[in-house]
Design a protein around this motif. Structure first.
Motif: not given
Length: 415
Positions: A151, A155, A177-178, A180-182, A190, A260, A400, A407, A409
């Motif tokens: 983090s 990241y 970043r948000e 990319s995570d979605e 996932t 990512e 994850k 990857s 967390e």
């Protein structure tokens, strides 16, 4: 025999350490039909390499999934004018990405994008990326006790680099970043509790990202700069240019793929060094090892476990007949630990040469941003090793449960 092989790559144990599963598959059934994943798992280096060159294995793998979903809906008797589901809308938006296309579409898009990824354009970013890494490490060093290296460093770095490359304000990196995570919730398969809501979340992110990048494209058309987006707008091909839709898709792809994978590369490399103190000590003693070290770290525990292909013609691989309409998972992480290709593959050898790993794929679909990812990983790992001599693992990492990506967390450390 095949039914007895453990092949679920989404269990907690396999997510934390998939290599025992890969070893068994390579040994006992290297081209394995998995009922769990409804796909063929290809785990040997030679077979993965052959599959990359086999035209029966198509990279145009989003449109067929979308078509299947639409066909199932039609067969169920749903009204034709019923709004598309979140899953269908996400797949429709992603289907135009270069990374999920085949020639001639892929050839054209890659050629038009290539100017933005020229070696000299990437090379001049060295000092800029070094400054960004040092800024993040300054903040990290200001903290005390246990901290999450992901983090705080791994990241945010790629998001800032991508924002800068596209000519967006670095302050927008949190948005990047948000989004990319979605997207990762869908693109990397996932599992767990996120599975049910992932398409809704990804759709929200895609819609927000689409509107943002359309505004950025319009701005750069009016006021071109020295950024990568402006470079993708200019081309020597006077009769062929990327449309606004294609530019937006390129931006989305650069954001997702670049963020990512680079985060994972930096984090996985750092963990590998912490778990191999002799290699870490050797790198500290001899910084000239950094370039071959990055290649070995990518081979040893790279950012991507699996790349998918869609079968478009009957073909044979290692004695198995594979039929049209089936899916194939090329297990890069397994190929990179194949003892038939690499001596002592489970050993981290920073001097390994040659090192023909497939962490970034192979052939015409090899990652177009591999040079940038290598640079970011090299600089980040080099500065971490140099500036954090007391770095130590505080807790076992949390992995994850993603099918495609390798990857974590969190990577909690002390310094």
């Amino acid at each position: 025999m095949t039914g007895a092989i453990a092949d679920d790559l989404l269990t907690a144990q396999a997510s934390a350490d998939p290599y025992a599963v890969f070893d068994a598959l390579r040994r006992d059934d290297p081209v394995h039909w998995s009922e769990t994943h409804r796909a063929w798992l290809v785990t040997r280096y030679a077979d993965v390499s052959a599959a990359f060159a086999n035209k029966a294995f198509s990279n145009d793998r989003v449109r067929p999934v979308l078509a299947k979903q639409q066909a199932r809906r039609a067969e169920s008797g749903e009204a034709a004018d019923r709004p598309a589901t979140a899953s269908e809308r996400v797949l429709a938006l992603m289907s135009g990405w270069m990374v999920v296309s085949d020639p001639p579409v892929h050839t054209r898009l890659r050629k038009l994008a290539a100017g933005a990824f020229k070696g000299q354009r990437i090379a001049v970013m060295d000092a800029q990326i070094t400054a960004l890494v040092d800024e993040l490490l300054d903040g990290f060093l200001a903290g005390a006790g246990e901290q999450d290296l992901i983090s705080e460093v791994a990241y945010p770095l790629p998001a800032t680099v991508i924002a800068t490359m596209l000519g967006a304000p670095p302050s927008d990196r949190d948005l990047f970043r948000e989004w990319s995570d979605e997207l990762a919730l869908v693109a990397f398969g996932t599992g767990g509790a996120a599975r049910a809501e992932r398409h809704e979340r990804a759709l929200r992110g895609l819609n927000e990202m689409d509107a943002y990048f359309r505004g950025l494209v319009a701005q750069r058309r009016a006021e071109p700069g020295e950024d990568m987006l402006s470079a993708m707008m200019s081309t020597d091909e006077s009769d062929d240019k990327l449309s606004d839709d294609e530019l937006v898709a390129m931006c989305a792809l650069l954001l997702f793929a670049g963020h990512e994978t680079t985060t994972n590369s930096i984090a996985n490399a750092t963990l590998a060094l912490l778990r191999n103190p002799d290699a870490l000590a050797a790198l500290r003693a001899d910084p000239s090892l950094l370039n071959p070290a990055v290649e070995e770290l990518l081979r040893y525990d790279g950012p991507i476990k699996v790349i998918n292909r869609w079968v478009v013609a009957e073909t044979e691989l290692a004695g198995r007949t594979i039929s049209p309409g089936e899916r194939v998972h090329l297990v890069l992480a397994s190929a990179n630990r194949d003892p038939e290709k690499f001596t002592d593959p489970d050993t981290l050898d920073l001097t390994r040469s040659p090192n023909p790993h497939v962490a970034f794929g192979k052939g015409i679909h090899a990652c177009i941003g591999a040079q940038l990812a290598r640079m970011e990983t090299r600089i980040a790992v080099g500065r971490i090793v140099e500036r954090l001599p007391g770095l130590a693992l505080a807790h076992e990492p949390v992995w994850k449960d993603a099918l495609a990506s390798r990857s974590m967390e969190t990577l909690v450390v002390t310094h």
